[in-house]
Design a protein around this motif. Sequence first.
Motif, PDB file in Angstrom:
ATOM      1  N   LEU A 127       0.747  -1.011   0.043  1.00 46.16           N
ATOM      2  CA  LEU A 127       0.096   0.013  -0.058  1.00 46.16           C
ATOM      3  C   LEU A 127       0.804   1.346   0.090  1.00 46.16           C
ATOM      4  CD1 LEU A 127      -2.582  -1.171   2.598  1.00 46.16           C
ATOM      5  CD2 LEU A 127      -2.973  -0.426   0.202  1.00 46.16           C
ATOM      6  N   THR A 128       2.105   1.233   0.747  1.00 51.06           N
ATOM      7  CA  THR A 128       2.696   2.528   0.787  1.00 51.06           C
ATOM      8  C   THR A 128       3.365   2.447  -0.464  1.00 51.06           C
ATOM      9  OG1 THR A 128       4.457   1.198   2.027  1.00 51.06           O
ATOM     10  CG2 THR A 128       3.000   2.770   3.306  1.00 51.06           C
ATOM     11  N   ASP A 129       4.103   1.500  -1.043  1.00 48.10           N
ATOM     12  CA  ASP A 129       4.646   1.522  -2.386  1.00 48.10           C
ATOM     13  C   ASP A 129       3.651   2.167  -3.478  1.00 48.10           C
ATOM     14  OD1 ASP A 129       6.901   0.790  -4.236  1.00 48.10           O
ATOM     15  OD2 ASP A 129       5.386  -0.816  -4.799  1.00 48.10           O
ATOM     16  N   ASN A 225      -9.776 -13.772   0.868  1.00 47.03           N
ATOM     17  CA  ASN A 225      -9.500 -12.746   0.206  1.00 47.03           C
ATOM     18  C   ASN A 225      -9.746 -11.444   1.301  1.00 47.03           C
ATOM     19  OD1 ASN A 225      -9.325 -13.571  -2.438  1.00 47.03           O
ATOM     20  ND2 ASN A 225     -11.615 -14.077  -2.645  1.00 47.03           N
ATOM     21  N   MET A 226      -8.635 -10.518   0.767  1.00 47.98           N
ATOM     22  CA  MET A 226      -8.541  -9.314   1.572  1.00 47.98           C
ATOM     23  C   MET A 226      -8.750  -7.980   0.453  1.00 47.98           C
ATOM     24  SD  MET A 226      -8.639  -9.042   5.056  1.00 47.98           S
ATOM     25  CE  MET A 226      -7.766  -7.643   5.541  1.00 47.98           C
ATOM     26  N   LEU A 227      -9.635  -7.125   0.914  1.00 49.44           N
ATOM     27  CA  LEU A 227      -9.596  -5.861   0.164  1.00 49.44           C
ATOM     28  C   LEU A 227      -8.895  -4.865   0.851  1.00 49.44           C
ATOM     29  CD1 LEU A 227     -10.555  -4.192  -2.426  1.00 49.44           C
ATOM     30  CD2 LEU A 227     -12.796  -3.880  -1.146  1.00 49.44           C
ATOM     31  N   TYR A 228      -8.277  -3.993   0.292  1.00 52.16           N
ATOM     32  CA  TYR A 228      -7.390  -2.777   0.808  1.00 52.16           C
ATOM     33  C   TYR A 228      -7.673  -1.673  -0.068  1.00 52.16           C
ATOM     34  CZ  TYR A 228      -4.895  -5.976   3.956  1.00 52.16           C
ATOM     35  OH  TYR A 228      -4.496  -7.119   4.854  1.00 52.16           O
ATOM     36  N   LYS A 229      -8.324  -0.472   0.374  1.00 53.27           N
ATOM     37  CA  LYS A 229      -8.253   0.638  -0.272  1.00 53.27           C
ATOM     38  C   LYS A 229      -7.738   1.883   0.500  1.00 53.27           C
ATOM     39  CE  LYS A 229     -11.725   1.312  -3.055  1.00 53.27           C
ATOM     40  NZ  LYS A 229     -11.046   0.994  -4.407  1.00 53.27           N
ATOM     41  N   ALA A 230      -6.683   2.551  -0.055  1.00 54.06           N
ATOM     42  CA  ALA A 230      -6.011   3.476   0.808  1.00 54.06           C
ATOM     43  C   ALA A 230      -6.084   4.964  -0.050  1.00 54.06           C
ATOM     44  CB  ALA A 230      -4.456   3.234   1.027  1.00 54.06           C
ATOM     45  N   TYR A 231      -6.883   5.837   0.501  1.00 54.98           N
ATOM     46  CA  TYR A 231      -6.913   7.032   0.088  1.00 54.98           C
ATOM     47  C   TYR A 231      -5.986   8.113   0.562  1.00 54.98           C
ATOM     48  CZ  TYR A 231     -11.616   4.877  -1.354  1.00 54.98           C
ATOM     49  OH  TYR A 231     -12.512   4.149  -1.881  1.00 54.98           O
ATOM     50  N   PHE A 286      -6.034   7.248   4.430  1.00 53.78           N
ATOM     51  CA  PHE A 286      -7.476   6.807   4.814  1.00 53.78           C
ATOM     52  C   PHE A 286      -7.577   5.436   4.455  1.00 53.78           C
ATOM     53  CE2 PHE A 286     -11.961   6.456   5.336  1.00 53.78           C
ATOM     54  CZ  PHE A 286     -12.499   7.390   5.846  1.00 53.78           C
ATOM     55  N   VAL A 287      -7.445   4.511   5.290  1.00 49.68           N
ATOM     56  CA  VAL A 287      -7.480   3.018   4.778  1.00 49.68           C
ATOM     57  C   VAL A 287      -8.724   2.396   5.270  1.00 49.68           C
ATOM     58  CG1 VAL A 287      -6.358   1.146   4.920  1.00 49.68           C
ATOM     59  CG2 VAL A 287      -4.978   3.022   5.118  1.00 49.68           C
ATOM     60  N   ILE A 288      -9.405   1.714   4.215  1.00 40.96           N
ATOM     61  CA  ILE A 288     -10.367   0.865   4.368  1.00 40.96           C
ATOM     62  C   ILE A 288      -9.797  -0.599   4.175  1.00 40.96           C
ATOM     63  CG2 ILE A 288     -12.888   0.070   3.898  1.00 40.96           C
ATOM     64  CD1 ILE A 288     -13.440   3.054   2.871  1.00 40.96           C
ATOM     65  N   SER A 289     -10.191  -1.620   5.160  1.00 39.53           N
ATOM     66  CA  SER A 289      -9.735  -3.245   4.952  1.00 39.53           C
ATOM     67  C   SER A 289     -10.963  -3.866   5.300  1.00 39.53           C
ATOM     68  CB  SER A 289      -8.222  -3.364   5.680  1.00 39.53           C
ATOM     69  OG  SER A 289      -8.343  -3.066   6.965  1.00 39.53           O
ATOM     70  N   CYS A 385      -6.727   6.806  -4.890  1.00 34.31           N
ATOM     71  CA  CYS A 385      -6.980   5.720  -4.109  1.00 34.31           C
ATOM     72  C   CYS A 385      -6.109   4.497  -4.711  1.00 34.31           C
ATOM     73  CB  CYS A 385      -8.523   5.143  -4.468  1.00 34.31           C
ATOM     74  SG  CYS A 385      -8.468   3.478  -3.329  1.00 34.31           S
ATOM     75  N   ALA A 386      -5.374   3.869  -3.879  1.00 33.60           N
ATOM     76  CA  ALA A 386      -4.679   2.699  -4.262  1.00 33.60           C
ATOM     77  C   ALA A 386      -5.453   1.513  -3.799  1.00 33.60           C
ATOM     78  CB  ALA A 386      -3.166   2.851  -3.578  1.00 33.60           C
ATOM     79  N   THR A 387      -5.618   0.474  -4.552  1.00 32.18           N
ATOM     80  CA  THR A 387      -6.640  -0.794  -4.256  1.00 32.18           C
ATOM     81  C   THR A 387      -5.557  -1.928  -4.333  1.00 32.18           C
ATOM     82  OG1 THR A 387      -8.442   0.571  -5.009  1.00 32.18           O
ATOM     83  CG2 THR A 387      -8.533  -1.891  -4.839  1.00 32.18           C
ATOM     84  N   LEU A 388      -5.883  -2.730  -3.220  1.00 31.91           N
ATOM     85  CA  LEU A 388      -5.173  -3.898  -3.095  1.00 31.91           C
ATOM     86  C   LEU A 388      -5.860  -4.957  -3.008  1.00 31.91           C
ATOM     87  CD1 LEU A 388      -2.250  -5.570  -3.004  1.00 31.91           C
ATOM     88  CD2 LEU A 388      -2.209  -5.037  -0.374  1.00 31.91           C
ATOM     89  N   TYR A 389      -5.808  -6.009  -3.903  1.00 28.12           N
ATOM     90  CA  TYR A 389      -6.514  -7.328  -3.715  1.00 28.12           C
ATOM     91  C   TYR A 389      -5.587  -8.272  -3.221  1.00 28.12           C
ATOM     92  CZ  TYR A 389     -10.368  -6.012  -6.668  1.00 28.12           C
ATOM     93  OH  TYR A 389     -11.706  -5.567  -7.227  1.00 28.12           O
TER      94      TYR A 389
END
Length: 396
Positions: A127-129, A225-231, A286-289, A385-389
């Motif tokens: 996410l930081t990358d 499965n995990m979903l991450y969204k970092a704004y 601002f992170v939603i996981s 946003c950066a989205t990670l699956y």
Amino acid sequence: MHEDATSHIAVVNVMYNVGARDEDSSKTGFAHLFEHLMFGGSCNIPSYDTPLQQVGGDNNAYTTTDLTNYYCSLPAVNLETAFWLESDRMLGLAFDEKSLEVQRKVVIEEFKERYLNQPYGDAWHHLTDMSYTVHSYNWPTIGKELSHIENATMRDVKDFFYKFYRPNNAVLVVAGKVKRKEVEALCKKWFESIPAGTSYHRSLSQEPDQLLPRRRVVEGDVPLNMLYKAYHMPGKYMHGYHAAEVLCNLLGEGKSALLHAHLVEAQERYTRIDTYTTESFDPGLFVISGSLTDGVGLEESEHALLEVLKKIASTTTTELEKVKNQLEAHLIFFQVDLVNRAQDLAAATLLGDTNFVNSEIESIRNVCLEEVQAIAQNILREQNCATLYYKPMQKV
């Protein structure tokens, strides 16, 4: 200084103005490594912990992207012991090769245990990358790569110490059953003679606005499965910061929060969903996981999440007041602890205004519904946003 005559405890807190953001991109993890090294003994005191424990005290430390903090609490009558210990290690560490090797191994094991061998442990690295292209928030506090800690030399360690661990780069807070005259005398006795270092002027590349969505899919040895969204969001105490904190709680704090109520309880798409902010000094995240229910797809679950975010527009003032009450209660309970009050004073001073500690609750109370809805529209955008699956590894 913060005087509290109701306590028989004193807290001595030394906060150094150095965190992971101050590291060289080829030598990351040094601020955290140094946190450990500061307990390896000084030139005059082989063991930091022993004298403190002998007078009934305890201590700890932590490192963030922005700062490194050391604190000890002890009976107020033994206050001078803390001054002696903190000033001596600021004056000069032992710089012992054995201590370096011991602490290096501790940090390497922590890196492996928490980030490499734990399910989803490297999610924050991803996410930081993705989120930071030029700013040094690009790597977590633990470091970008294990090799940076493995290859740290004594020369690297000494250079880091003499650059950052100087009295002119630190904030000292004394709190508890203490008197001003006593504290002033102890400061003069134990810290005045320590030479100041070269002034450190931070000059970091500021992250440009993100204009396009960033997405990444990772597979690993994980159960679900995990979903991450970092704004991207404002830094601590910047304009819009408190509105973003209120928004974060509105979405994710408690079972009645929007995301939990709709996605966990009503739709059962997620087993758990969390929101948090990095609370960083420079613009943060601002992170939603969310952990998905077994058999539910990532794409459809992400779409369902985005639909819930639209409901912020119909938030009522009653819901807003509930969230602000939650935040106010959290801050008040947090400040019951003398250690927390000392740390808040130090951090606010680093940020440039010690009075932030007195105005934060009022700032939260003053957040209106229009501000929350405006900050939601501003930061909860896909191009921001950066989205990670994060998927379980496919079985062969």
